[in-house]
Design an enzyme around this catalytic site. Structure first.
Site, PDB file in Angstrom:
ATOM      1  N   LEU A 190      -4.493  -0.568  -0.065  1.00  0.00           N
ATOM      2  CA  LEU A 190      -3.663   0.639   0.008  1.00  0.00           C
ATOM      3  C   LEU A 190      -3.064   0.827  -1.377  1.00  0.00           C
ATOM      4  O   LEU A 190      -2.729  -0.156  -2.054  1.00  0.00           O
ATOM      5  CB  LEU A 190      -2.535   0.466   1.033  1.00  0.00           C
ATOM      6  CG  LEU A 190      -2.943   0.426   2.514  1.00  0.00           C
ATOM      7  CD1 LEU A 190      -1.730   0.208   3.398  1.00  0.00           C
ATOM      8  CD2 LEU A 190      -3.662   1.709   2.915  1.00  0.00           C
ATOM      9  N   ASP A 191      -2.912   2.086  -1.809  1.00  0.00           N
ATOM     10  CA  ASP A 191      -2.306   2.347  -3.122  1.00  0.00           C
ATOM     11  C   ASP A 191      -0.871   1.821  -3.158  1.00  0.00           C
ATOM     12  O   ASP A 191      -0.238   1.701  -2.112  1.00  0.00           O
ATOM     13  CB  ASP A 191      -2.123   3.844  -3.410  1.00  0.00           C
ATOM     14  CG  ASP A 191      -3.346   4.664  -3.183  1.00  0.00           C
ATOM     15  OD1 ASP A 191      -4.429   4.093  -3.185  1.00  0.00           O
ATOM     16  OD2 ASP A 191      -3.165   5.885  -3.029  1.00  0.00           O
ATOM     17  N   LYS A 192      -0.396   1.687  -4.352  1.00  0.00           N
ATOM     18  CA  LYS A 192       1.002   1.290  -4.560  1.00  0.00           C
ATOM     19  C   LYS A 192       1.947   2.241  -3.800  1.00  0.00           C
ATOM     20  O   LYS A 192       2.968   1.833  -3.257  1.00  0.00           O
ATOM     21  CB  LYS A 192       1.273   1.343  -6.065  1.00  0.00           C
ATOM     22  CG  LYS A 192       2.610   0.819  -6.480  1.00  0.00           C
ATOM     23  CD  LYS A 192       2.655   0.794  -7.991  1.00  0.00           C
ATOM     24  CE  LYS A 192       4.045   0.553  -8.487  1.00  0.00           C
ATOM     25  NZ  LYS A 192       4.147   0.698  -9.939  1.00  0.00           N
TER      26      LYS A 192
END
Ligand code: URA
Length: 238
Positions: free
Chosen positions: A106-108
């Site tokens: 998952l992205d930051k």
């Protein structure tokens, strides 16, 4: 060769060096976990190599660990520091010796359901394009989501660099909020899909990953997967 199975009370008693009666009591009290999941049935058959834990503390090495995290904002999925603290910093201390990694990323700036394990074989199988594990996201957008945009997204949209998305499901929850269910995982896929219809994703949360969802799990917390969830992910149960 099939793995040898033992009754959980016998294995617990052997590992702890305590009488079987004491092991039964600990199990019934919900103090013993097998491979990350609490088991309260002393007769349960478990593999000799299963990882047993008492009160959350591993009793010996061996056995894979399966966790679900509700990932908060600002954490990154890689072990190295590439612009944020690793999600591994949020894993309970008693598992810090395990070589855990996230199943996909998952992205930051994305929150929500993130599976962590040290079972490379299962992770590999879950990420295989042929497996089509459904992942559901809730996106808050900077503009209104039109019916035409939904049709384009659902049909499988091109990302402008030659990359083509598979068909997916998009449900409009509010003018600027949608549920998106994908069966693939391209880099920054949800953000890039909405960008392709002229919308910016202001907030993104993964609600579920296959049979796993974050209901009741606080942001930043992890929980062991249940035996049922593990069986579903392994395809041992429908
Ligand atoms: N799609 C994105 O854009 N970001 C994520 O973190 C996951 C899916």
């Amino acid at each position: 060769m099939a793995a040898l199975l033992y009754r959980l009370d016998k294995l617990t008693a052997d590992v702890l060096g305590c009488p079987r009666k004491e092991a039964v009591q600990l199990i019934r009290q919900g103090r013993i976990a097998v491979d990350g999941s609490v088991c309260t049935v002393p007769e349960t058959r478990v593999k000799e190599k299963s990882l047993l834990a008492k009160d959350g503390r591993p009793l010996r090495e061996g056995g894979a660990v399966y966790l679900l995290m509700n990932k908060p904002l600002g954490f990154v999925c890689s072990a190295e520091d590439d612009g944020g603290q690793s999600v591994l910093a949020l894993v309970p201390e008693q598992l810090s010796s395990k070589k855990l990694f996230s199943v996909g990323r998952l992205d930051k700036n994305t929150t929500g359901a993130l599976m962590l394990t040290d079972d490379g074989d299962l992770a590999h199988r879950l990420l295989a394009p042929s497996r089509h594990v459904p992942k559901m996201y809730r996106a808050v957008l900077d503009g209104e989501l039109s019916a035409a945009a939904i049709r384009r997204l659902e049909a499988g949209i091109g990302l402008g660099n030659g990359e083509q998305c598979l068909p997916c499901r998009v449900e409009r929850l509010q003018d600027r909020m949608a549920l998106v269910t994908l069966e693939e995982g391209k880099y920054h896929q949800v953000r890039r899909m909405f960008a392709a219809v002229g919308l910016f994703v202001e907030q993104l949360e993964r609600i579920s990953f296959g049979p796993l969802n974050t209901e009741g799990l606080e942001l930043g917390k992890t929980r062991p997967l249940t035996a049922e969830e593990i069986a579903l992910l392994k395809g041992e149960k429908e």
